[in-house]
Design an enzyme around this catalytic site. Structure first.
Site, mmCIF file in Angstrom:
data_model
loop_
_atom_site.group_PDB
_atom_site.id
_atom_site.type_symbol
_atom_site.label_atom_id
_atom_site.label_comp_id
_atom_site.label_asym_id
_atom_site.label_seq_id
_atom_site.Cartn_x
_atom_site.Cartn_y
_atom_site.Cartn_z
ATOM 1 N N HIS A 272 0.811 -1.197 0.000
ATOM 2 C CA HIS A 272 0.000 0.000 0.000
ATOM 3 C C HIS A 272 0.856 1.264 0.000
ATOM 4 O O HIS A 272 0.353 2.352 -0.248
ATOM 5 C CB HIS A 272 -0.894 -0.048 1.252
ATOM 6 C CG HIS A 272 -1.838 1.082 1.349
ATOM 7 N ND1 HIS A 272 -2.484 1.585 0.246
ATOM 8 C CD2 HIS A 272 -2.236 1.833 2.386
ATOM 9 C CE1 HIS A 272 -3.258 2.578 0.628
ATOM 10 N NE2 HIS A 272 -3.120 2.758 1.917
ATOM 11 N N CYS A 273 2.171 1.138 0.276
ATOM 12 C CA CYS A 273 2.966 2.358 0.507
ATOM 13 C C CYS A 273 3.894 2.699 -0.657
ATOM 14 O O CYS A 273 3.732 3.730 -1.303
ATOM 15 C CB CYS A 273 3.797 2.189 1.773
ATOM 16 S SG CYS A 273 2.778 2.078 3.237
ATOM 17 N N ILE A 274 4.880 1.829 -0.903
ATOM 18 C CA ILE A 274 5.982 2.205 -1.797
ATOM 19 C C ILE A 274 5.510 2.491 -3.236
ATOM 20 O O ILE A 274 5.993 3.424 -3.857
ATOM 21 C CB ILE A 274 7.104 1.127 -1.785
ATOM 22 C CG1 ILE A 274 7.439 0.700 -0.355
ATOM 23 C CG2 ILE A 274 8.349 1.604 -2.494
ATOM 24 C CD1 ILE A 274 8.086 1.728 0.494
ATOM 25 N N ASP A 277 2.763 6.088 -2.391
ATOM 26 C CA ASP A 277 3.072 7.334 -1.672
ATOM 27 C C ASP A 277 3.954 8.312 -2.450
ATOM 28 O O ASP A 277 3.695 9.524 -2.411
ATOM 29 C CB ASP A 277 3.743 7.024 -0.322
ATOM 30 C CG ASP A 277 2.862 6.168 0.563
ATOM 31 O OD1 ASP A 277 1.665 6.030 0.235
ATOM 32 O OD2 ASP A 277 3.365 5.626 1.553
#
Ligand SMILES: NC(=O)c1ccc[n+]([C@@H]2O[C@H](COP(=O)([O-])OP(=O)(O)OC[C@H]3O[C@@H](n4cnc5c(N)ncnc54)[C@H](O)[C@@H]3O)[C@@H](O)[C@H]2O)c1
Length: 442
Positions: A272-274, A277
């Site tokens: 969900h992040c790298i 974001d």
């Protein structure tokens, strides 16, 4: 209520805390706050999560059943879909999703909807904290604007802060309480409250001067990872062509005691992040007429990786088995985006399956953490497919095994015996001391 009285409520653990969004970040955080002695109410729009919590059944690995049950039984943690209770909370922490839209732009609608919910019962003396990852200027921009529409003012009536989440799913060495926490307030009074509250909950607090700085810290950490992973992915392709093994290079390079930090190649970015974001910063930078070339380049290299892996797979099938990918059956090992977790968000394994099938091959998967492919936005056609058991008979039914995720507990030696061809994107066989002509790195 003033800043001093909220500070007193925090010091004596009488402050009531609300956590909005009980997912990967919110649930472990809510339990950590409860374990620190606060009374915590979790708020979520998903009734299934509220029911699970009431039944003391966790759905997040980092929030074990035993801890959940202990906090619910002690009366320190309850959960609800009814947001009317927000007015009774002294500290409210927002942990809702911050995805990208179809056009890869920040989707702040979860945050703005939540701020509308908070605004309905906002009162003097509340501390509102954003933990969702976002671009610099969100907390003292859209968040403050919505809350101040009530007529109450940040820093005078209510207090506002940002603290980035640094959860690392599957990491057993650190948890919410032991990972140092960066905090910032909108103004000095809010800053002091942020330090007091998080100081009561986690081991170590790192104060920074503004909420935009704290937002930038989180993006910097994730951009650093995205760029470094892209670098080793690019080096992998170059060294592959030269007959040099990237993993051997990294293992030797990491013996340098300063100035080097190992990152590892793989089948592509997931989670969900790298993958998401960094594009929050790309979007915000356009407002300043600036481009984010490192981020764009890293995104391009990383998102090309699944295609590269499938090309390597096709070459290996052709060279070693004399078979076309279009006539082959491939078993993908690991559907989750990283080892030992059940999270398939943005997982490159889904892309690998799609690419293999686009080229006419047949693909199935095995993942001990993902029994069935759930509904996903981008891969709806794969929904409902079940994990293939790792038996000799099943594995022998495939022309090749493609390792995408190196979960613990998989019998790699048996796989090496049963499969005529293995394409390994994680170097897991070599790490287990298993090398053979029919194991190809990709
Ligand atoms: N997962 C991670 O490892 C991680 C790490 C660091 C930061 N983050 C960031 O933390 C934030 C949350 O991520 P996550 O992984 O916990 O997401 P998640 O999808 O696991 O959880 C989000 C929760 O919010 C709930 N929700 C959605 N809209 C809501 C609303 N309007 N009101 C109340 N609840 C609502 C959802 O039902 C869900 O339970 C994101 O900004 C993410 O970028 C995540």
């Amino acid at each position: 209520m003033t800043q001093a009285s909220l500070s007193d409520l925090i010091d004596t653990r009488r402050a009531r805390v609300g956590v909005i969004g009980l997912g990967y970040v919110g649930l472990p955080l809510a339990l950590t706050v409860a374990q620190a002695g606060f009374s915590v109410t979790g708020f979520d729009i998903d009734p299934a999560k509220i029911t699970a919590i009431t039944l003391r059944k966790s759905y997040i690995e980092a929030a074990p059943d035993a801890v959940l049950a202990a906090e619910v039984d002690a009366g320190r943690f309850t959960a609800t879909c009814d947001f009317a209770g927000l007015g009774a909370c002294d500290v409210i922490i927002i942990c809702v999703p911050t995805p990208l839209t179809r056009h890869r732009e920040p989707d702040l609608t979860y945050i703005t909807r939540t701020c509308d919910d908070i605004a309905r019962t906002l009162r003097a003396g509340q501390l509102i904290v954003l933990e969702s990852t976002t671009y610099p200027g969100t907390t003292d921009g859209p968040v403050r604007t919505i809350l101040e529409r009530t007529g109450l003012k940040s820093g005078r009536d209510f207090f506002l802060g940002f603290s980035p989440e640094r959860e690392d799913p599957g990491n057993r060495a650190f948890n919410t309480a032991t990972i140092p926490k960066v905090v910032a307030g909108d103004g000095p009074l809010a800053g002091a409250l942020m330090q007091a509250f998080y100081g009561a909950v986690v081991k170590s607090v790192v104060p920074v001067s503004t909420t935009a700085t704290a937002e930038a810290v989180k993006l910097t950490e994730n951009i650093f990872r995205a760029v470094n992973i892209a670098l080793v992915n690019e080096l992998k392709v170059i060294y592959e062509a030269m007959g040099v093994d990237i993993w051997e290079v990294i293992d030797a390079a990491r013996t340098k005691p300063f100035g080097y930090m190992p990152f590892y190649p793989g089948p592509g970015l997931g989670g969900h992040c790298i993958p998401i974001d960094p594009f929050y910063l790309t979007w915000k930078s356009r407002e300043y007429d600036l481009s984010t070339r490192f981020i764009e380049l890293a995104g391009e290299i990383n998102s090309n990786m699944p295609r590269h892996v499938v090309t390597r797979l096709a070459e290996a099938l052709d060279r070693r088995l004399g078979r076309a990918l279009s006539r082959s059956k491939v078993l993908v090992i690991g559907l989750a985006y990283k080892k030992n977790v059940p999270d398939i968000r943005e997982s490159p394994s889904l892309k690998l399956i799609e690419l293999i099938e686009e080229r006419g091959g047949a693909a199935a998967f095995h993942d001990p953490h993902v029994p069935v492919i759930p509904r996903t936005r981008a891969y709806g056609a794969l929904m409902g497919r079940a994990s293939v058991p790792l038996t000799e008979e099943a594995v022998r039914g495939f022309d090749a095994v493609l390792v995408s995720t190196d979960h613990d507990g998989i019998d790699w030696a048996a796989l090496a015996r049963w499969s005529p061809l293995i394409v390994d994107t994680r170097n897991v066989f070599a790490r287990h001391g298993i090398t053979s002509e029919h194991i190809v790195k990709a």
